[in-house]
Motif scaffolding. Sequence first.
Motif, short mmCIF file in Angstrom:
data_model
loop_
_atom_site.label_atom_id
_atom_site.label_comp_id
_atom_site.label_asym_id
_atom_site.label_seq_id
_atom_site.Cartn_x
_atom_site.Cartn_y
_atom_site.Cartn_z
N ASP A 14 -3.86 8.66 10.71
CA ASP A 14 -3.51 9.33 9.45
C ASP A 14 -2.01 9.29 9.14
N LYS A 15 -1.24 8.70 10.03
CA LYS A 15 0.22 8.74 9.92
C LYS A 15 0.78 8.08 8.65
N PRO A 16 0.16 7.02 8.10
CA PRO A 16 0.72 6.45 6.87
C PRO A 16 0.73 7.41 5.69
N ILE A 17 -0.11 8.45 5.73
CA ILE A 17 -0.24 9.35 4.58
C ILE A 17 0.55 10.64 4.78
N THR A 18 0.62 11.14 6.02
CA THR A 18 1.22 12.44 6.25
C THR A 18 1.86 12.51 7.63
N THR A 19 2.60 13.58 7.88
CA THR A 19 3.11 13.87 9.21
C THR A 19 2.04 14.65 9.98
N LEU A 20 2.23 14.79 11.29
CA LEU A 20 1.27 15.55 12.07
C LEU A 20 1.29 17.02 11.65
N SER A 21 2.47 17.56 11.46
CA SER A 21 2.55 18.95 11.01
C SER A 21 1.95 19.09 9.61
#
Length: 349
Positions: A307-314
């Motif tokens: 999911d990293k291309p769309i958002t940060t982990l937090s």
Amino acid sequence: MDLTGLDIIDAHIHQWDPHATPREFSTLAKLMRYIPLPVDIAAKLAPRRDRQFVGDPTAYLNPYLPANYRSDLGATPVSSIVHVEVEWDGAKADETRWVASLPFGVDTPVLAAIVGSADPAAADFGAVLDAHQSASPQFRGIRTMVAHHPDPDIKSFAAHDGALTAPAFLTGFGRLAERGLSFEAWVYSGQLPEVTALAERYPEVPIVLDHLGTPAGIFGQDTGRTAAQRRGLFERWCDDLTDLAAQPNVVAKVSGLMMPVLGHPVPRRGTTTPVSTLVDRVGPLLGHALAVFGADRLIWGSNFPIDKPITTLSGAAETVATGLTDAGAGPEDLRKVFGGNAVRVYRID
């Protein structure tokens, strides 16, 4: 939303090293180490369905290990993680053994459980399960790559649908019950009735629905090009998820909701999608999941680095926490979704 009061278990992450371990994307990753070609130019040579699924191929071309996860984690209060298999191209128990050897728990969250890869339809399924259990005491269950989409522009991970209800699959599936293991179902939304049928056939096996059934294109692209298509996709997803939630042996992961294949626009590398924008998109999915499964049968996972291309982990955690709160979840509900339910389902000490 402030997450500092939660003791979070990230119940869905992936670890890989395509340069040193056998992955289905290892050949490309190794090739890119020696070909002086910018990643964005090289990506254009890949099929469109692959490009749209990954959003940004950077993570697949490099190792993603405990130190990388720690860097992505930032200040998010994650105490432990669950690793889920990812395209290991070799003896399946070797991935479990490899993950168990990684330096989790040093200056990173603790490795609490491992979900390995195995195919119930395979003749040696029982032996593979035994090998997984021998490889690590943290082994808790399996995932089989059965995600298939009828649209050729959407990446499939199986040659056809119907895998979950095939006679050989059903015959082997009982071996999970014999060993007290769980099954992780990652499917596209059109396959949700298959998961329901499987849960009805084996009520004694805990089944975890990954990523709320991944309704590909629900935010645009391909199967969701028009508003009417997106509305129809959402309505069918709601009906099928409601049917699945009627099976008491099924829990659902509110994870993977920022996968590019859902139709999220991919922001420029180095930037991220605002949480408020993501809440507006995924809020209806979270609201329906909460309504039909209840807070006792939802589990959060970051699905990093997918999911990293769309958002940060937090950002992934905050989006889900905000969306569930907007749908009526209280502080105790969030404690269950972000940790307590994972302890129960994955039998975490």
